[in-house]
Each structure stands twice: as structure tokens, then as C-alpha cells.
Design an enzyme around this catalytic site. Structure first.
Site, PDB file in Angstrom:
ATOM      1  N   GLU A  44       0.843  -1.206   0.000  1.00  0.00           N
ATOM      2  CA  GLU A  44       0.000   0.000   0.000  1.00  0.00           C
ATOM      3  C   GLU A  44       0.874   1.251   0.000  1.00  0.00           C
ATOM      4  O   GLU A  44       1.804   1.369   0.808  1.00  0.00           O
ATOM      5  CB  GLU A  44      -0.900  -0.031   1.244  1.00  0.00           C
ATOM      6  CG  GLU A  44      -2.310   0.406   0.969  1.00  0.00           C
ATOM      7  CD  GLU A  44      -3.046  -0.515   0.004  1.00  0.00           C
ATOM      8  OE1 GLU A  44      -3.212  -0.115  -1.170  1.00  0.00           O
ATOM      9  OE2 GLU A  44      -3.477  -1.603   0.404  1.00  0.00           O
ATOM     10  N   HIS A  45       0.556   2.160  -0.904  1.00  0.00           N
ATOM     11  CA  HIS A  45       1.309   3.409  -1.129  1.00  0.00           C
ATOM     12  C   HIS A  45       2.717   3.121  -1.652  1.00  0.00           C
ATOM     13  O   HIS A  45       3.572   4.005  -1.658  1.00  0.00           O
ATOM     14  CB  HIS A  45       1.361   4.280   0.137  1.00  0.00           C
ATOM     15  CG  HIS A  45       0.043   4.955   0.440  1.00  0.00           C
ATOM     16  ND1 HIS A  45      -0.215   6.258   0.109  1.00  0.00           N
ATOM     17  CD2 HIS A  45      -1.090   4.479   0.993  1.00  0.00           C
ATOM     18  CE1 HIS A  45      -1.454   6.570   0.492  1.00  0.00           C
ATOM     19  NE2 HIS A  45      -2.007   5.499   1.026  1.00  0.00           N
ATOM     20  N   GLY A  86     -13.399   0.885  -3.129  1.00  0.00           N
ATOM     21  CA  GLY A  86     -11.971   0.702  -3.341  1.00  0.00           C
ATOM     22  C   GLY A  86     -11.643  -0.529  -4.171  1.00  0.00           C
ATOM     23  O   GLY A  86     -10.538  -1.053  -4.102  1.00  0.00           O
ATOM     24  N   LEU A  87     -12.599  -1.018  -4.943  1.00  0.00           N
ATOM     25  CA  LEU A  87     -12.369  -2.224  -5.753  1.00  0.00           C
ATOM     26  C   LEU A  87     -12.154  -1.887  -7.225  1.00  0.00           C
ATOM     27  O   LEU A  87     -12.167  -2.759  -8.083  1.00  0.00           O
ATOM     28  CB  LEU A  87     -13.535  -3.199  -5.579  1.00  0.00           C
ATOM     29  CG  LEU A  87     -13.697  -3.702  -4.138  1.00  0.00           C
ATOM     30  CD1 LEU A  87     -14.932  -4.574  -4.001  1.00  0.00           C
ATOM     31  CD2 LEU A  87     -12.467  -4.472  -3.675  1.00  0.00           C
ATOM     32  N   ASP A 131      -4.247  -0.899 -10.963  1.00  0.00           N
ATOM     33  CA  ASP A 131      -5.622  -1.391 -11.086  1.00  0.00           C
ATOM     34  C   ASP A 131      -5.850  -2.034 -12.445  1.00  0.00           C
ATOM     35  O   ASP A 131      -6.433  -3.120 -12.557  1.00  0.00           O
ATOM     36  CB  ASP A 131      -6.625  -0.248 -10.898  1.00  0.00           C
ATOM     37  CG  ASP A 131      -6.477   0.430  -9.552  1.00  0.00           C
ATOM     38  OD1 ASP A 131      -5.716  -0.080  -8.702  1.00  0.00           O
ATOM     39  OD2 ASP A 131      -7.122   1.483  -9.353  1.00  0.00           O
ATOM     40  N   SER A 144     -13.845   0.007  -9.674  1.00  0.00           N
ATOM     41  CA  SER A 144     -14.863  -0.069 -10.725  1.00  0.00           C
ATOM     42  C   SER A 144     -14.402   0.722 -11.946  1.00  0.00           C
ATOM     43  O   SER A 144     -14.784   0.415 -13.073  1.00  0.00           O
ATOM     44  CB  SER A 144     -16.191   0.485 -10.214  1.00  0.00           C
ATOM     45  OG  SER A 144     -16.083   1.858  -9.887  1.00  0.00           O
ATOM     46  N   GLU A 184      -7.315   7.651 -17.550  1.00  0.00           N
ATOM     47  CA  GLU A 184      -7.622   8.166 -16.221  1.00  0.00           C
ATOM     48  C   GLU A 184      -6.817   9.442 -15.933  1.00  0.00           C
ATOM     49  O   GLU A 184      -7.339  10.414 -15.399  1.00  0.00           O
ATOM     50  CB  GLU A 184      -7.363   7.080 -15.166  1.00  0.00           C
ATOM     51  CG  GLU A 184      -8.239   7.249 -13.966  1.00  0.00           C
ATOM     52  CD  GLU A 184      -8.605   5.949 -13.241  1.00  0.00           C
ATOM     53  OE1 GLU A 184      -8.613   6.003 -12.021  1.00  0.00           O
ATOM     54  OE2 GLU A 184      -8.898   4.919 -13.865  1.00  0.00           O
ATOM     55  N   TYR A 187      -3.409  12.442   1.277  1.00  0.00           N
ATOM     56  CA  TYR A 187      -2.706  11.714   0.224  1.00  0.00           C
ATOM     57  C   TYR A 187      -1.530  12.539  -0.290  1.00  0.00           C
ATOM     58  O   TYR A 187      -0.405  12.047  -0.406  1.00  0.00           O
ATOM     59  CB  TYR A 187      -3.697  11.395  -0.898  1.00  0.00           C
ATOM     60  CG  TYR A 187      -3.170  10.532  -2.015  1.00  0.00           C
ATOM     61  CD1 TYR A 187      -3.030   9.157  -1.856  1.00  0.00           C
ATOM     62  CD2 TYR A 187      -2.841  11.089  -3.249  1.00  0.00           C
ATOM     63  CE1 TYR A 187      -2.570   8.360  -2.888  1.00  0.00           C
ATOM     64  CE2 TYR A 187      -2.382  10.304  -4.291  1.00  0.00           C
ATOM     65  CZ  TYR A 187      -2.246   8.937  -4.115  1.00  0.00           C
ATOM     66  OH  TYR A 187      -1.792   8.157  -5.144  1.00  0.00           O
TER      67      TYR A 187
HETATM   68  P1  ADP Z   1     -13.286   3.051  -7.779  1.00  0.00           P
HETATM   69  O1  ADP Z   1     -12.516   2.844  -9.049  1.00  0.00           O
HETATM   70  O2  ADP Z   1     -12.467   2.845  -6.562  1.00  0.00           O
HETATM   71  O3  ADP Z   1     -14.556   2.254  -7.729  1.00  0.00           O
HETATM   72  P2  ADP Z   1     -13.400   5.688  -8.864  1.00  0.00           P
HETATM   73  O4  ADP Z   1     -13.846   6.999  -8.296  1.00  0.00           O
HETATM   74  O5  ADP Z   1     -12.026   5.564  -9.399  1.00  0.00           O
HETATM   75  O6  ADP Z   1     -13.708   4.574  -7.741  1.00  0.00           O
HETATM   76  O7  ADP Z   1     -14.374   5.289 -10.039  1.00  0.00           O
HETATM   77  C1  ADP Z   1     -15.781   5.267  -9.817  1.00  0.00           C
HETATM   78  C2  ADP Z   1     -16.448   5.961 -10.972  1.00  0.00           C
HETATM   79  O8  ADP Z   1     -16.372   5.130 -12.146  1.00  0.00           O
HETATM   80  C3  ADP Z   1     -17.926   6.169 -10.742  1.00  0.00           C
HETATM   81  O9  ADP Z   1     -18.170   7.354 -10.039  1.00  0.00           O
HETATM   82  C4  ADP Z   1     -18.428   6.241 -12.182  1.00  0.00           C
HETATM   83  O10 ADP Z   1     -18.192   7.536 -12.702  1.00  0.00           O
HETATM   84  C5  ADP Z   1     -17.523   5.284 -12.929  1.00  0.00           C
HETATM   85  N1  ADP Z   1     -18.133   3.962 -13.146  1.00  0.00           N
HETATM   86  C6  ADP Z   1     -17.719   2.778 -12.648  1.00  0.00           C
HETATM   87  N2  ADP Z   1     -18.489   1.762 -13.096  1.00  0.00           N
HETATM   88  C7  ADP Z   1     -19.424   2.313 -13.899  1.00  0.00           C
HETATM   89  C8  ADP Z   1     -20.523   1.806 -14.668  1.00  0.00           C
HETATM   90  N3  ADP Z   1     -20.818   0.498 -14.705  1.00  0.00           N
HETATM   91  N4  ADP Z   1     -21.270   2.689 -15.348  1.00  0.00           N
HETATM   92  C9  ADP Z   1     -20.983   3.999 -15.319  1.00  0.00           C
HETATM   93  N5  ADP Z   1     -19.976   4.531 -14.649  1.00  0.00           N
HETATM   94  C10 ADP Z   1     -19.191   3.724 -13.923  1.00  0.00           C
HETATM   95 MG    MG Z   2     -10.692   4.039  -9.578  1.00  0.00          MG
END
Ligand code: ADP
Ligand code: MG
Length: 386
Positions: free
Chosen positions: A37-38, A128-129, A176, A131, A164, A228
Site C-alpha cells: 500500500e502506497h 476501493g475495488l 488497477d 470499478s 484516467e 494523500y
Molecule cells: P473506484 O474505481 O475505486 O470504484 P473511482 O472513483 O475511481 O472509484 O471510479 C468510480 C467511478 O467510475 C464512478 O463514479 C463512475 O463515474 C464510474 N463507473 C464505474 N463503473 C461504472 C458503470 N458500470 N457505469 C458507469 N460509470 C461507472
Molecule cells: Mg478508480
């Protein structure tokens, strides 16, 4: 939901949104970081794995240069011309797929073709997974194939990071996307953030009937911006004080000298990074030589180091880790940037419900918000599903 249901659902949703059948369905998983981590921005080691929660992308090429993207989160499509993609707050979540389309064109130096895409996901957002990596890697793999772009999975990870950094505007590393693209069932990705060399490491959780529990405190990453940035500054100060380009260059044997030449706070920040790198390497060794039940002490030591030296834990995370360990976890630690977010606990499957109930009870007793607790396994990385 089973995978085949997810695939049918996203294809049907594409049909409703765009009025025709998608050419195919691709998916990519979220990820969890087992340890390290970090360490990423200090050019050290991380050990994430792809999880059994995925984002599905139904995609078709168009005959023009228009891009339309819709999601089960927001069904109204966002639309843009491929040549007009730039950083713009109005893109909202569509910045992720737009950014990947932009980044692949940058890397290949070839214009792409317009496309329609619909996304559906069971990766929890904001636990924190990652998405965000799941969405990037699902569309990245799809466009790589549909555009015949010929990028390797490592290059696709870089495309996700570029998207990103440049189009979404988040200064994140490549961990990630690497996990989401390079993951394998019951394996972690041992990533060297300096050379970007990635190695698949067998976890052995399946054979030992272990699962990784995610205990999401639902505490939003408090003070995350200031905290951070301050940690990054301390790491830079520590490295320059020691005359090295990054903390990656230091080993545990350098710590006594570091202790002499820097202030106490900077020293503790440095000590976390140096010992954490060591723990990642040691975790890989233990997994290979003794199996997953031998890594508990390293997970626990990682937590103590983040709590006491890096000072990024909060009471809810400390409680989750303590309770999980008292109720049969092999080891536990906070994961992610800190100041909130989730803890992970490696646990025998038969202890998962006991740990869950114990954490819920303790959080209620202490007046904390109800945590979201679930277990994940290490799953296959991005793939074409249909
Ligand atoms: P993490 O990656 O930790 O989940 P992030 O802030 O980096 O959090 O990314 C989350 C963002 O990604 C959401 O706020 C949204 O904008 C976008 N996102 C993730 N999955 C989807 C999805 N299935 N449809 C639309 N936007 C999504
Ligand atoms: Mg993210």
C-alpha cells in the site's frame, strides 16, 4: 447474478438503448490489493488480484466517427465525436470509455472507428475495488479487437491509465488496470511498479478453502486529498534526503541511516514504504513456499505499519481488523489509500459468517455506520464473453 445472466442482460440493454444487436460482449473485473500500500508511486511492489465482480460491455462499431456510451447507472447515452475527446467535466462517467478510445488512438497513432457501448456492472462503486479500471479494461479489450489495434494487455493497461490521467483527470498509477487485465483464477499479479514487469503468483486460496473478506466501512475517504498529497510529499522528501530517486531504492538495512538524517515523521513515512516493499516480496515467497496460511502475520504487520507509521488508518478500520483476527481470520489489514474505505481479512470459508456477525455487532456497539461485508475470490482478468 450468474455470468451468463450478466452477459444476456447487457446485450439486451444495448438493444434497448441503441435499437440493434451488439457485435459482442467483453468484461473486465475489479481488483483488490492483497498487500503493498502506497508503494506504487514510490516505484515499489504491489500484489493485487482480479476479483469475481465484473463490468460487462456490449459493443458494436458504427460506420462513422461518433461514440455513444450508456450504462445501467445512467441510461441516457453520452455522445461525442472520436476526434473531439478531451478532458471535460461534462463527460461525467463517460470520461472513462471516451478516455480509453482516445488513449488507444494515441498509442497506436491511428484513428479509430465510432462505436456504441452499453455497460453493466456488479463491481461495487466506491468500495476501493476499482470499478473505474473494470470499465476501462472492458472497453479497452473490446476496442483493441474491433479496431484490430494489436495492443498487448500491458499496453491496454497503459491505455487505461492514460485515460484516467489525461481525460478523467485522476493522477493514478497502473496497478488497477494491470490486475484487471492480467489476473487469473486463484492467482495474484506481482507488479514491479518500476520496471512494470508483472508475474502471476498462485494464491492457493481455492485448495485451502480461503476467501478474502472485504469489510467496507462506508466511511468516505475523509481528508483524502490533503492526506494523500502530504504522504506523497513526505515520501519525496525522504527519498531526496537519502539521495535516491525513489524510496524503492532503499532497503531495510538503510533505515538506521535514514533515522539519523531526517525528522521523526518523515522517517516513519519512509519506514512504512521500505518495510511494506519488503513485506510484498516476503508474501510472494511465503505463497510459493508455504502457502496462503503463512501470510497472515505479513498482512497484520502491514496494517500496523499503516496505522502507526504512515498514519492513514481510522478507528473503524482498526476495529474491523481486530475483530476479524479475534474471530478466526488468518490476517487482516486496511486496503487502499486510507482515511476510510475498506479493510480486507483472509479467512477460512467456514469462519466468514462468524466474522461478519462479529464485525457487524462491534460496529453497532461502537455507534459506527453499518459496514458492507462480502467475500471475493481471485478470478480471470478481462475477456471476451460473447
Ligand atoms: P473506484 O474505481 O475505486 O470504484 P473511482 O472513483 O475511481 O472509484 O471510479 C468510480 C467511478 O467510475 C464512478 O463514479 C463512475 O463515474 C464510474 N463507473 C464505474 N463503473 C461504472 C458503470 N458500470 N457505469 C458507469 N460509470 C461507472
Ligand atoms: Mg478508480
Amino acid at each position: 447474478m450468474t455470468t451468463s445472466k450478466n452477459i444476456e442482460a447487457v446485450a439486451a440493454a444495448f438493444g434497448s438503448a441503441f435499437g440493434y444487436e451488439p457485435a459482442g460482449v467483453w468484461s473486465a473485473p475489479g481488483r483488490v490489493n492483497l498487500i503493498g500500500e502506497h508503494t506504487d508511486y514510490n516505484l515499489g511492489f504491489v500484489l493485487p488480484f482480479a476479483i469475481n465482480r465484473r463490468t460487462y460491455a456490449a459493443v458494436s462499431l458504427r460506420s462513422d466517427s461518433i461514440v455513444r456510451v450508456a450504462s445501467s447507472f445512467s441510461q441516457t447515452p453520452h455522445e461525442i465525436d472520436l476526434s473531439a475527446i478531451e478532458r471535460n467535466p461534462e463527460n461525467d462517467w463517460a470520461a472513462y470509455p471516451f478516455g480509453v478510445a482516445w488513449a488507444i488512438q494515441q498509442i497506436t497513432d491511428k484513428p479509430g472507428i465510432g462505436f456504441d457501448a452499453f455497460f453493466d456492472s456488479d463491481v461495487p462503486v466506491g468500495s476501493g475495488l476499482s470499478s473505474s479500471a473494470a470499465i476501462e479494461c472492458s472497453i479497452g479489450l473490446a476496442l483493441n479487437e474491433l479496431w484490430a489495434a494489436g495492443l498487448t494487455r500491458q499496453q491496454l493497461a497503459r491505455a487505461g491509465q492514460l485515460a484516467e490521467n489525461e481525460i478523467v483527470g485522476a493522477p493514478t498509477g497502473i496497478m488497477d488496470q494491470s490486475a484487471s487485465l492480467l489476473g487469473e483464477r486463484d492467482h495474484a499479479v506481482f507488479l514491479d511498479c518500476k520496471s512494470l514487469e508483472a508475474k502471476s503468483i498462485e494464491l492457493g486460496f481455492d485448495a485451502e478453502n480461503l476467501e478474502l473478506m472485504i469489510i467496507d466501512t462506508r466511511v468516505a475517504h475523509r481528508l483524502v486529498d490533503g492526506g494523500y498529497a502530504a504522504r506523497r510529499d513526505s515520501c519525496e522528501l525522504g527519498a531526496s534526503t537519502m539521495g535516491v530517486s525513489s524510496l524503492r531504492e532503499l532497503s531495510v538495512g538503510d533505515l538506521p541511516r535514514a533515522h539519523e538524517v531526517m525528522d521523526g515523521v518523515t522517517y516513519r513515512r519512509v519506514r512504512h514504504i521500505v518495510t511494506e516493499n519488503d513485506r510484498v516480496v516476503e508474501t510472494v515467497n511465503k505463497l510459493q513456499e508455504e502457502g496462503p496460511r503463512a501470510i497472515g502475520a505479513l498482512l497484520n504487520a502491514s496494517h500496523v505499519s499503516m496505522r502507526d507509521d504512515f498514519e492513514i488508518s481510522i478507528d473503524e478500520l482498526d476495529t474491523a481488523v481486530d475483530v476479524a483476527n479475534r474471530h478466526g481470520a488468518i490476517g487482516a489489514r486496511m486496503t487502499g489509500g486510507g482515511f476510510g474505505g475498506a479493510a480486507i481479512a483472509l479467512a477460512p470459508i467456514e469462519r466468514v459468517s462468524e466474522i461478519t456477525l462479529a464485525v457487524l455487532a462491534e460496529f453497532e456497539l461502537l455507534g459506527y455506520a453499518k459496514p458492507n461485508i462480502f467475500a471475493v475470490t481471485a478470478d480471470q482478468g478481462a475477456r471476451r464473453d460473447r
